[in-house]
Design an enzyme around this catalytic site. Sequence first.
Site: not given
Length: 290
Positions: A257, A229, A99
């Site tokens: 995620h 995601d 991320s």
Amino acid sequence: MSVATTSNGDIEIAYQTVGPAGGRPLLLITGFTAPMAAWPDGFCAALVDRGFHVARFDNRDAGRSSRATRRYTLAEMAGDALAVLDALGWPAAHVVGQSMGGMVGQVLAARHGERVLSLTSMSSAPDHRVRVDPRRLGLVLRYLVLSARTPAGPAAAGEQLVRLMRLIGSPGYPPDEAWLRRLGAESFAHRTDLAASRRQVAAVRAAGDRRAELAGVRVPTLVLHGEADPAQPPRAGRATAAAIPGARFVGYPGMGHDVPRELWPAISAEIEAVAASRDGVAGPGPAAAR
């Protein structure tokens, strides 16, 4: 595992290592507001089993690392990663970021390629403007509202983390809610407050579109992304892979995620394979099991 510290200017960075010192050096970079323990011990152990000496650290404004007194950039966060490499005596390392941590890893590879042996960018993007799927904007807003609330104590922090991951975690894999409650409770004393989280958001936004810079990356690169995601649409991962010459994209159906336990063998194998490609060695490959 004990926690050590190093400094980048006036910022103190907390870090720890996993595995024997003789392994291939691998640096894990966490995502938005997450402590280093968000990389599960079991996932770190899977990487150690594949021959890595693993280091993980708390980004500035997260975990046991310093809280900043001003806004900063992704480049400065990449400098924090370099400080950890220096403290460990590692001239270079394989880098894995998730991320926001993937964005930091991308900057590290683009600007300090001599310190990066290979790059694995997970659940990330080359530009924050391709992050959110408009069809899932409501879910992301609920995540941001919930994450902005201050839990009353460790137990409440654990329940908050469970609720957050129910929003953005993997729909194809049941979450380990006992581990999430434990992580949230144990991280409560060092949680990222609202001001600190806003500084991290500002760093991501200020970086803008980095695709032109990523075109200069010359290290073996792997891009991993969950096809389910909700926080980063799969097109963000594909855009990352398209921006970096020679990068390979791998998508996982049912993954959100997070890093589901069921995918640790496959993901660690992919990381081993891209690391082996740096040395010109045919690794065992993602389909192999140990």
